[in-house]
Design an enzyme around this catalytic site. Structure first.
Site, short mmCIF file in Angstrom:
data_model
loop_
_atom_site.label_atom_id
_atom_site.label_comp_id
_atom_site.label_asym_id
_atom_site.label_seq_id
_atom_site.Cartn_x
_atom_site.Cartn_y
_atom_site.Cartn_z
N ASP A 1 -74.92 -10.11 60.91
CA ASP A 1 -73.72 -10.01 61.74
C ASP A 1 -72.64 -11.01 61.32
OD1 ASP A 1 -75.37 -8.26 62.98
OD2 ASP A 1 -75.76 -9.51 64.73
N GLY B 1 -76.99 -14.49 58.42
CA GLY B 1 -77.52 -13.28 59.03
C GLY B 1 -76.54 -12.13 58.83
N CYS C 1 -78.53 15.21 83.92
CA CYS C 1 -79.38 14.78 85.04
C CYS C 1 -78.52 14.37 86.25
CB CYS C 1 -80.29 13.65 84.56
SG CYS C 1 -81.71 13.42 85.63
N TYR C 2 -78.45 13.10 86.59
CA TYR C 2 -77.59 12.68 87.71
C TYR C 2 -76.17 13.19 87.50
CZ TYR C 2 -75.38 9.88 91.32
OH TYR C 2 -74.69 9.49 92.43
N GLU D 1 -80.73 13.21 74.89
CA GLU D 1 -80.57 12.07 73.98
C GLU D 1 -81.89 11.45 73.55
OE1 GLU D 1 -79.48 12.41 76.97
OE2 GLU D 1 -79.94 10.72 78.27
N GLY E 1 -78.84 8.68 86.03
CA GLY E 1 -78.81 7.45 86.82
C GLY E 1 -79.91 7.46 87.86
N HIS F 1 -82.80 15.31 79.56
CA HIS F 1 -82.14 14.27 78.74
C HIS F 1 -82.14 14.67 77.27
CE1 HIS F 1 -81.58 11.12 81.78
NE2 HIS F 1 -82.65 11.65 82.34
N LYS G 1 -75.79 -1.95 65.36
CA LYS G 1 -76.34 -2.67 64.20
C LYS G 1 -76.31 -1.84 62.90
CE LYS G 1 -78.67 -6.48 63.05
NZ LYS G 1 -78.35 -7.84 63.53
#
Ligand code: XMP
Length: 517
Positions: free
Chosen positions: A231, A229, A79-80, A176, A52, A174, A373
Site C-alpha cells: 500500500d 509494503g 433480499c432485504y 454476490e 440487511g 444473494h 487490495k
C-alpha cells in the site's frame, strides 16, 4: 457510477467486489446517509439495495429514499433490498410462515426454477434449475403493481421479481456469494442493462488519480511514510509520478526488519525509481527502549510511540511540507451500518501515523481510498513496480518484535533474520510463495538440548508459520508436505547458527492469531 445502498448485510462488500471485477466503478453508502438530496447529488447510473438484518415489517425499519423510484435508473434489490422495494412500491412483506408453503425462513442453498424469460437472467437456467444462496426470515406476500415473477423456489415463490418497464429487479437470494455460482452473470447482465461499458480499469484510474493529486496538492510538498509494503509503495510510486520531487518519503529502520529489507526497499525507490527517500536509521533508539521488555502490549506501544516520534522528527526537517500521503484502502473507508444490538465491526488499530496529521497541521492525501487490495496491486503493476514487490506477503508494522516472543535481543533478531530468509527461500524454490497468505519464522524464548556432530548443543528453538487467508481476519495453517518440512528444518539447522530445533505451527485463526504476539 453505481450506488450500493447498504442496509447492513455482512456481504455488502462482496457486491462491490463483483462489480469492480466487471470494471464498473461503484460506491457503498450506508442507508442512513442516502437522503433524497444525497441521492440527487451522487446521480448514480444504477442502484443496488443490499440485504440487511432488519425486518421491513418492523415499524421504523430502513427504507430507500423515495426519490429513487422516480429517478429513471435501474434498481436491483437483494433480499432485504427486494423486500423494501416491494413495501415501498405497494406490495406486501410478511414475517413468518408462508401460507400453504413450507418453512418460515430459509438459510442456505436453494434451487430457483425459471418462471419466464428475463434479460437480467440471460445465461441462467441453461441446465434447468439454478443453485442460489438464501438467507431470509421474511418473505414477499404480495407483489407490487407492475412486477411479475420470473423465478421461484420452494420457500420463496417470489424469488425473482421484475418490473421490466422501469428496470426494477428484486431477488430474494444473494447473487454476490460464491454459493450462487452464476451470481456474477446476474451482475454482468444488470450493469449491461444499466449501460455501463466496464471502463473502470487501473490503467484509466492511474491518469485520473494523477490529475486529482496535482489538483489537491498544487505546488506544496508531500511527505509519505514508506514501509515497503504494497500500500505505501504504490502510494509513493503514484505520487512520484504525479508530483515528482514535491514528494519526500521517510523510511524508518527500527531494527526489526527482515534480512536485507531496508537496503532492498531504499535502493529500489531511491536508485531505481528516483524517489527522494530519507533513510532513518533508528535501530539503536528502538532496540534500546525495547531492552528488558517482554510484555507484548508494552512492546507494541513502545514501537508505535517511537515510530510517531521518529517520523515527526524527520518530517519536521522537510521544508514546506503541507500534506501527508497515506495508503488507506477502500475497505478501511467504508462506513459500516450498525444497529443497536446488531453486528458491530471490530477494526484493528495497528500502528501507523494516525493522529499525526492534526498534530503537525498536515492535510491528508489518500489516493488509494477508492481501491480494493487487488486493484492496488494492478495499479502498482501499471506504475512499473516489480511483480515480486507487488505480490509480497504482509509484514506487520512492529516487525520482528512480534515474532520474537518475550524479550528482544540483537542476538535473537539476527538468528531470526537468518532462519526466516532460509524458510522464505525454501518456499519460493518450491513455488509455494503465491499460494500462501503469509509465512515467517518465530524464534521461541527457549533453548533446548541437541546433538550435532559429536557435541551437545543448547540453542534456540523456532517455529515456522504459514497460513492461507483472504483478509487476515481468519486463517488456516498451510498443509506443507512432510518432505518440505523435513528439508526446511534440516536447512535451517545446518545453515543458521543458534537454532537446533524446528517446529511447525498448525494453529488456525481463531483461536490463534497469525503473529505470535
Ligand atoms: P494477527 O496476528 O492479528 O494478524 O492475526 C493479522 C494480520 O495483521 C498483521 N498485523 C499487523 N499489521 N501492524 C500492521 O501493520 C500491526 O501492528 C500488526 N499486527 C498484526 C499480521 O501480520 C497479519 O497479516
Amino acid at each position: 457510477r453505481l450506488l450500493i445502498i447498504d442496509f447492513g448485510s455482512q456481504v455488502t462488500q462482496l457486491i462491490a467486489r463483483r462489480l469492480r471485477e466487471l470494471n464498473v466503478y461503484c460506491e457503498i453508502h450506508p442507508y442512513q446517509n442516502v437522503t433524497d438530496a444525497v441521492l440527487a447529488d451522487l446521480a448514480p447510473k444504477a442502484v443496488i439495495l443490499s440485504g440487511g438484518p432488519d425486518s421491513v415489517t418492523r415499524e421504523g425499519s430502513p427504507r430507500a429514499p423515495d426519490s429513487l423510484w422516480t429517478m429513471g435508473v435501474p434498481v436491483l434489490g437483494i433480499c432485504y433490498g427486494q423486500q423494501t422495494m416491494m413495501t415501498q412500491l405497494g406490495g406486501e412483506v410478511h414475517g413468518g410462515k408462508i401460507s400453504g408453503g413450507g418453512g418460515t425462513a430459509e438459510f442456505g442453498r436453494a434451487k430457483v426454477t425459471k418462471a419466464a424469460d428475463l434479460d437480467l437472467l440471460s445465461g441462467w437456467f441453461a441446465d434447468g434449475d439454478e443453485q442460489v444462496w438464501m438467507s431470509h426470515g421474511d418473505h414477499v406476500a404480495k407483489i407490487a403493481p407492475g412486477f411479475e415473477v420470473y423465478g421461484t423456489s420452494p420457500n420463496a415463490p417470489y424469488a425473482i421479481l421484475a418490473d421490466t418497464a422501469r428496470h426494477f429487479y428484486g431477488v430474494q437470494f444473494h447473487p454476490e456469494v460464491h454459493h450462487t455460482p452464476n451470481g456474477a452473470k446476474l451482475y454482468e447482465n444488470f450493469v449491461r442493462i444499466a449501460g455501463f461499458i466496464g471502463d473502470w480499469t487501473m490503467d484509466a484510474y492511474k491518469d485520473i488519480a494523477i490529475e486529482k493529486i496535482r489538483e489537491q496538492v498544487g505546488d506544496s510538498h508531500v511527505i509519505c511514510a514508506l514501509s515497503g509494503g504494497v500500500d505505501s509503495s504504490v502510494t509513493a510510486a503514484l505520487l512520484h509520478e504525479a508530483i515528482g520531487d514535491q514528494l519526500t518519503c521517510v523510511f524508518v529502520d527500527h531494527g526489526l526488519l527482515r534480512k536485507n529489507e531496508a537496503d532492498d526497499v531504499v535502493s529500489m525507490f531511491r536508485d531505481n525509481m528516483n524517489l527522494k527517500v530519507i533513510y532513518a536509521q533508528e535501530q539503536d533508539l528502538f532496540l534500546g527502549q525495547l531492552e528488558g521488555q517482554s510484555d507484548p502490549e508494552t512492546k507494541r506501544k513502545i514501537i508505535g510511540g517511537l515510530f510517531i516520534d521518529v517520523f515527526q522528527k524527520y518530517a519536521n526537517e522537510i521544508e514546506g511540507a503541507k500534506f501527508l500521503a497515506q495508503g488507506t484502502l477502500y475497505p478501511d473507508v467504508i462506513e459500516s451500518v450498525s444497529f443497536s444490538g446488531g453486528p458491530s465491526v471490530t477494526i484493528k488499530s495497528h500502528h501507523n501515523v494516525g493522529g499525526l496529521p492534526e498534530k503537525m497541521g498536515l492535510k491528508l492525501v489518500e489516493p488509494l481510498r477508492e481501491l480494493f487490495k487487488d486493484e492496488v496491486r494492478a495499479l502498482g503493476h501499471e506504475l512499473g513496480l516489480p511483480a515480486s514487490f507487488i505480490g509480497r506477503h504482509p509484514f506487520p508494522g512492529p516487525g520482528l518484535a512480534i515474532r520474537c516472543p518475550g524479550e528482544i535481543t540483537r542476538e535473537k533478531l539476527d538468528i531470526l533474520r537468518e532462519a526466516d530468509a532460509v524458510y522464505i527461500d525454501q518456499i519460493r524454490k518450491h513455488g509455494l510463495y503465491d499460494e500462501i497468505w503469509q509465512a515467517f519464522v518465530a524464534i521461541l524464548p527457549v533453548r533446548t538440548v541437541g546433538v550435532m556432530g559429536d557435541g551437545r548443543t543448547y540453542d534456540f528453538a523456532c517455529a515456522l508459520r504459514a497460513v492461507t487467508s483472504v483478509d487476515g481476519m481468519t486463517a488456516d495453517y498451510y498443509p506443507f508436505s512432510h518432505d518440505f518440512l523435513g528439508e526446511t528444518a534440516t536447512r535451517i539447522i545446518n545453515e543458521v547458527a543458534g537454532i537446533n530445533r524446528v517446529t511447525y505451527d498448525i494453529t488456525s485463526k481463531p483461536p490463534g492469531t497469525i503473529e505470535w504476539e
